[in-house]
Design a protein around this motif. Structure first.
Motif, PDB file in Angstrom:
ATOM      1  N   PRO A  70       0.796  -1.228   0.000  1.00 39.17           N
ATOM      2  CA  PRO A  70       0.000   0.000   0.000  1.00 39.17           C
ATOM      3  C   PRO A  70       0.831   1.282   0.000  1.00 39.17           C
ATOM      4  CG  PRO A  70      -0.125  -1.118   2.122  1.00 39.17           C
ATOM      5  CD  PRO A  70       0.543  -2.053   1.173  1.00 39.17           C
ATOM      6  N   TYR A  71       2.013   1.229   0.571  1.00 40.70           N
ATOM      7  CA  TYR A  71       2.883   2.409   0.596  1.00 40.70           C
ATOM      8  C   TYR A  71       4.209   2.035  -0.072  1.00 40.70           C
ATOM      9  CZ  TYR A  71      -0.857   2.997   3.826  1.00 40.70           C
ATOM     10  OH  TYR A  71      -2.120   3.016   4.346  1.00 40.70           O
ATOM     11  N   GLY A  72       4.999   3.032  -0.394  1.00 38.84           N
ATOM     12  CA  GLY A  72       6.235   2.761  -1.128  1.00 38.84           C
ATOM     13  C   GLY A  72       6.088   3.120  -2.595  1.00 38.84           C
ATOM     14  N   SER A  73       4.880   2.994  -3.106  1.00 37.89           N
ATOM     15  CA  SER A  73       4.548   3.505  -4.438  1.00 37.89           C
ATOM     16  C   SER A  73       3.057   3.836  -4.414  1.00 37.89           C
ATOM     17  CB  SER A  73       4.857   2.471  -5.528  1.00 37.89           C
ATOM     18  OG  SER A  73       3.954   1.394  -5.442  1.00 37.89           O
ATOM     19  N   ILE A  74       2.615   4.566  -5.434  1.00 40.15           N
ATOM     20  CA  ILE A  74       1.235   5.070  -5.414  1.00 40.15           C
ATOM     21  C   ILE A  74       0.249   4.123  -6.112  1.00 40.15           C
ATOM     22  CG2 ILE A  74       1.275   6.366  -7.597  1.00 40.15           C
ATOM     23  CD1 ILE A  74      -0.108   8.679  -6.046  1.00 40.15           C
TER      24      ILE A  74
ATOM     25  N   ALA B 194       1.334   7.380  10.273  1.00 36.64           N
ATOM     26  CA  ALA B 194       1.743   8.732  10.696  1.00 36.64           C
ATOM     27  C   ALA B 194       3.253   8.925  10.544  1.00 36.64           C
ATOM     28  CB  ALA B 194       1.319   8.979  12.142  1.00 36.64           C
ATOM     29  N   GLY B 195       4.010   7.884  10.865  1.00 36.15           N
ATOM     30  CA  GLY B 195       5.461   7.984  10.820  1.00 36.15           C
ATOM     31  C   GLY B 195       6.039   8.236   9.442  1.00 36.15           C
ATOM     32  N   ILE B 196       5.297   7.877   8.402  1.00 41.03           N
ATOM     33  CA  ILE B 196       5.805   8.120   7.047  1.00 41.03           C
ATOM     34  C   ILE B 196       5.024   9.246   6.360  1.00 41.03           C
ATOM     35  CG2 ILE B 196       6.770   5.809   6.648  1.00 41.03           C
ATOM     36  CD1 ILE B 196       4.153   5.114   5.131  1.00 41.03           C
ATOM     37  N   ASP B 197       4.209   9.973   7.151  1.00 36.64           N
ATOM     38  CA  ASP B 197       3.480  11.140   6.635  1.00 36.64           C
ATOM     39  C   ASP B 197       2.609  10.789   5.431  1.00 36.64           C
ATOM     40  OD1 ASP B 197       2.651  13.763   6.689  1.00 36.64           O
ATOM     41  OD2 ASP B 197       4.309  14.519   5.476  1.00 36.64           O
ATOM     42  N   MET B 198       1.969   9.618   5.496  1.00 36.23           N
ATOM     43  CA  MET B 198       1.059   9.222   4.424  1.00 36.23           C
ATOM     44  C   MET B 198      -0.315   9.017   5.023  1.00 36.23           C
ATOM     45  SD  MET B 198       3.014   8.716   1.640  1.00 36.23           S
ATOM     46  CE  MET B 198       2.463   7.404   0.597  1.00 36.23           C
ATOM     47  N   LYS B 199      -1.338   9.256   4.194  1.00 34.88           N
ATOM     48  CA  LYS B 199      -2.694   9.003   4.650  1.00 34.88           C
ATOM     49  C   LYS B 199      -2.946   7.491   4.653  1.00 34.88           C
ATOM     50  CE  LYS B 199      -7.464   9.898   3.377  1.00 34.88           C
ATOM     51  NZ  LYS B 199      -8.337  10.266   2.270  1.00 34.88           N
ATOM     52  N   ASN B 200      -3.481   6.999   5.762  1.00 38.36           N
ATOM     53  CA  ASN B 200      -3.875   5.590   5.830  1.00 38.36           C
ATOM     54  C   ASN B 200      -5.205   5.425   5.093  1.00 38.36           C
ATOM     55  OD1 ASN B 200      -4.713   3.031   6.462  1.00 38.36           O
ATOM     56  ND2 ASN B 200      -4.857   3.376   8.668  1.00 38.36           N
TER      57      ASN B 200
END
Lengths: 128, 130
Positions: free
Chosen positions: A22-26, A64-70
């Motif tokens: 889910p994170y690391g790429s869009i 929160a730690g990677i400043d991305m929306k869950n």
């Protein structure tokens, strides 16, 4: 077939294959955006989660730690869009030590061989 | 046969952007119809006219523009993906108070519904990505 295609009422079997974390790429987020928009077209939609894509459905995502929306709660809203066929690769789950209880939504677990049959049966496959 | 091509990766970064073009060109040369080419994810970067590759290299953006002109292709750039990555046409510039636009000739910005509609209308959707 061409006449049928021109008809707005035509319903195709559409599968979305989600293979990325889910994170690391869009890819995961933008795939979900297609699914939500696509729901308005009343097609026969299946979502498939395989490889690291199974992590998209993982419970308790802390971003929160990677400043991305869950965005994982959005998968729970898919039911309201009549997107109810969610399939997860059994092999991908096992390789990553996940079980159905680890996921935010109800899914159907299928072996990769079963998923291959499912894909065989589709009219349109979007791969993300 | 009626094809739709989806381009998910950016120019020069990834082979998918080249392969999508080569495939589209080959499909047209074989006499098939291309209903739409849809640019998504970093694929929207194929649509900026600010691209300036070295002179001895292929021009990925202009190549699409020329193919579109020749075959009256519908090159559609996803608006949501474009907004994130700074691909702007006149309407988007006005709407979002930007002082410039950079959409290349032959491309248009529209919504994801265009991709789904293309899937419904086409005999084949071919996705080029990672």
């Amino acid at each position: 077939m061409s006449e049928e295609m021109m008809d707005d009422e035509v319903v195709k079997k559409m599968a979305y294959i989600n293979r990325r974390a889910p994170y690391g790429s869009i890819y995961a987020l933008e795939s979900l955006e297609v699914v939500l928009i696509g729901a308005a077209f009343d097609q026969d939609v299946s979502l498939i989660f395989a490889d690291d894509g199974v992590f998209q459905l993982k419970k308790d995502q802390e971003t929160a730690g990677i400043d991305m929306k869950n965005f994982s709660p959005t998968y729970r809203a898919l039911e309201m869009y009549d997107v109810e066929k969610l399939y997860v690769s059994k092999e991908s789950m096992t390789e990553r030590g996940l079980s159905e209880d680890d996921l935010v939504v109800d899914v159907e677990i299928k072996t990769d061989a079963e998923l291959a049959d499912l894909l065989d049966d589709q009219d349109v496959i979007f791969s993300f | 046969m009626k094809f739709t091509v989806q381009v998910n990766e950016g120019p020069y970064q990834h082979q998918a952007a080249d392969s999508a073009y080569q495939f589209t060109k080959a499909v047209l040369e074989k006499g098939h119809e291309v209903f739409r080419v849809f640019f998504y994810h970093d694929g929207v970067n194929n649509a900026t006219n600010l691209t300036t590759p070295p002179q001895d290299d292929r021009h990925v953006v202009n190549r699409w523009s020329e193919l579109a002109k020749e075959h009256d292709l519908d090159l559609v750039v996803c608006v949501a993906a474009a907004q994130r990555r700074g691909i702007v046409d006149e309407g988007e510039a006005k709407r979002n108070s930007k002082d410039a636009e950079n959409i290349a000739d032959g491309f248009r910005i529209s919504g994801l519904g265009q991709l789904i509609e293309a899937g419904i209308q086409s005999d084949r959707v071919v996705v080029f990505g990672d």
